[in-house]
Design a protein around this motif. Structure first.
Motif, mmCIF file in Angstrom:
data_model
loop_
_atom_site.group_PDB
_atom_site.id
_atom_site.type_symbol
_atom_site.label_atom_id
_atom_site.label_comp_id
_atom_site.label_asym_id
_atom_site.label_seq_id
_atom_site.Cartn_x
_atom_site.Cartn_y
_atom_site.Cartn_z
ATOM 1 N N TRP A 27 0.824 -1.219 0.000
ATOM 2 C CA TRP A 27 0.000 0.000 0.000
ATOM 3 C C TRP A 27 0.854 1.263 0.000
ATOM 4 O O TRP A 27 0.513 2.234 -0.664
ATOM 5 N N TYR A 28 1.989 1.250 0.722
ATOM 6 C CA TYR A 28 2.837 2.441 0.770
ATOM 7 C C TYR A 28 3.502 2.695 -0.584
ATOM 8 O O TYR A 28 3.494 3.811 -1.095
ATOM 9 N N SER A 29 4.060 1.659 -1.181
ATOM 10 C CA SER A 29 4.749 1.844 -2.464
ATOM 11 C C SER A 29 3.770 2.292 -3.548
ATOM 12 O O SER A 29 4.102 3.138 -4.374
ATOM 13 N N ARG A 30 2.558 1.741 -3.565
ATOM 14 C CA ARG A 30 1.564 2.172 -4.553
ATOM 15 C C ARG A 30 1.183 3.638 -4.344
ATOM 16 O O ARG A 30 1.045 4.396 -5.308
ATOM 17 N N GLY A 31 1.011 4.057 -3.084
ATOM 18 C CA GLY A 31 0.650 5.444 -2.797
ATOM 19 C C GLY A 31 1.734 6.420 -3.198
ATOM 20 O O GLY A 31 1.467 7.461 -3.801
ATOM 21 N N VAL A 32 2.978 6.091 -2.889
ATOM 22 C CA VAL A 32 4.096 6.973 -3.240
ATOM 23 C C VAL A 32 4.240 7.059 -4.754
ATOM 24 O O VAL A 32 4.455 8.142 -5.307
ATOM 25 N N ARG A 33 4.103 5.936 -5.437
ATOM 26 C CA ARG A 33 4.186 5.954 -6.910
ATOM 27 C C ARG A 33 3.056 6.771 -7.526
ATOM 28 O O ARG A 33 3.269 7.529 -8.460
ATOM 29 N N ARG A 34 1.844 6.609 -7.017
ATOM 30 C CA ARG A 34 0.709 7.393 -7.535
ATOM 31 C C ARG A 34 0.946 8.883 -7.353
ATOM 32 O O ARG A 34 0.700 9.673 -8.261
ATOM 33 N N ALA A 35 1.393 9.261 -6.167
ATOM 34 C CA ALA A 35 1.626 10.679 -5.884
ATOM 35 C C ALA A 35 2.684 11.244 -6.822
ATOM 36 O O ALA A 35 2.529 12.340 -7.371
ATOM 37 N N HIS A 36 3.748 10.496 -7.049
ATOM 38 C CA HIS A 36 4.814 10.991 -7.915
ATOM 39 C C HIS A 36 4.357 11.037 -9.371
ATOM 40 O O HIS A 36 4.722 11.949 -10.111
ATOM 41 N N LYS A 37 3.548 10.077 -9.744
ATOM 42 C CA LYS A 37 3.005 10.087 -11.113
ATOM 43 C C LYS A 37 2.131 11.322 -11.327
ATOM 44 O O LYS A 37 2.187 11.961 -12.380
ATOM 45 N N MET A 38 1.341 11.670 -10.334
ATOM 46 C CA MET A 38 0.512 12.875 -10.428
ATOM 47 C C MET A 38 1.388 14.124 -10.502
ATOM 48 O O MET A 38 1.059 15.080 -11.193
ATOM 49 N N HIS A 39 2.505 14.109 -9.798
ATOM 50 C CA HIS A 39 3.416 15.254 -9.868
ATOM 51 C C HIS A 39 3.989 15.392 -11.273
ATOM 52 O O HIS A 39 4.064 16.486 -11.814
ATOM 53 N N HIS A 40 4.369 14.279 -11.870
ATOM 54 C CA HIS A 40 5.015 14.323 -13.184
ATOM 55 C C HIS A 40 4.048 14.502 -14.348
ATOM 56 O O HIS A 40 4.495 14.710 -15.470
ATOM 57 N N LYS A 41 2.764 14.418 -14.106
ATOM 58 C CA LYS A 41 1.832 14.661 -15.214
ATOM 59 C C LYS A 41 1.857 16.133 -15.618
ATOM 60 O O LYS A 41 1.473 16.465 -16.724
ATOM 61 N N HIS A 42 2.335 16.994 -14.757
ATOM 62 C CA HIS A 42 2.489 18.420 -15.059
ATOM 63 C C HIS A 42 3.897 18.633 -15.605
ATOM 64 O O HIS A 42 4.867 18.478 -14.881
ATOM 65 N N LEU A 43 4.007 18.975 -16.867
ATOM 66 C CA LEU A 43 5.327 19.120 -17.483
ATOM 67 C C LEU A 43 5.922 20.504 -17.301
ATOM 68 O O LEU A 43 7.121 20.681 -17.446
ATOM 69 N N GLY A 44 5.104 21.482 -16.975
ATOM 70 C CA GLY A 44 5.612 22.831 -16.765
ATOM 71 C C GLY A 44 5.945 23.070 -15.308
ATOM 72 O O GLY A 44 5.711 22.229 -14.452
ATOM 73 N N LYS A 45 6.483 24.248 -15.037
ATOM 74 C CA LYS A 45 6.868 24.518 -13.664
ATOM 75 C C LYS A 45 5.688 24.926 -12.788
ATOM 76 O O LYS A 45 5.757 24.848 -11.580
ATOM 77 N N GLY A 46 4.572 25.308 -13.383
ATOM 78 C CA GLY A 46 3.395 25.678 -12.609
ATOM 79 C C GLY A 46 2.399 24.545 -12.516
ATOM 80 O O GLY A 46 2.555 23.485 -13.123
#
Length: 148
Positions: free
Chosen positions: A112-131
């Motif tokens: 559960w922890y690894s899936r949550g951390v991966r999801r959060a980081h994936k959501m961060h990287h879906k934004h390609l710009g700095k904003g």
């Protein structure tokens, strides 16, 4: 008593580094030093190294400077330096190895922890710009990413 203070300072520094990672990531990496962090989001380079690795080097230098102060009589330099070092190792293991697979380890981690951390980081990287970014932390991410 001294060892308890040493351990508390080490743990406090480690936990404070999660805040520093979030703050640095949100306001510096996605702010005025976007030029160093951008290649981490765009992968528009052929090198294994990224300009983004400069942030890792910065905190390594801070940690080494604290070891130096510890060696020169300031007792707090060691636990603080080791706290930053421990966070850097955790960050490298979680971010660079586990999430981005810079080395091919931990590929099958699926709790559960690894899936949550991966999801959060994936959501961060879906934004390609700095904003418009989200989830700038690393080890402690919002609970919503742990839900199915």
């Amino acid at each position: 008593m001294d060892i308890i203070i040493w351990i508390l300072l080490f743990l406090g520094t480690f936990l404070f580094m999660e805040f520093m990672a979030w703050f640095t990531h949100k306001y510096i990496m996605h702010g005025f030093l976007w030029s160093l962090h951008k290649d981490h989001h765009h992968k528009d380079h052929d090198s294994w190294f990224e300009r983004n690795d400069a942030f890792f080097i910065f905190y390594a230098i801070v940690s080494m400077a604290l070891f130096y102060t510890g060696a020169n009589g300031s007792w707090y330099g060691y636990p603080t330096g080791f706290g930053i070092l421990a966070y850097g190792i955790a960050y490298f293991l979680v971010h660079d190895i586990f999430i981005h697979q810079r080395f091919k380890f931990f590929r099958n981690a699926n709790n559960w922890y690894s899936r949550g951390v991966r999801r959060a980081h994936k959501m961060h990287h879906k934004h390609l710009g700095k904003g418009d970014g989200e989830c700038f932390g690393m080890l402690f991410v919002p609970f919503k990413y742990f839900k199915k």
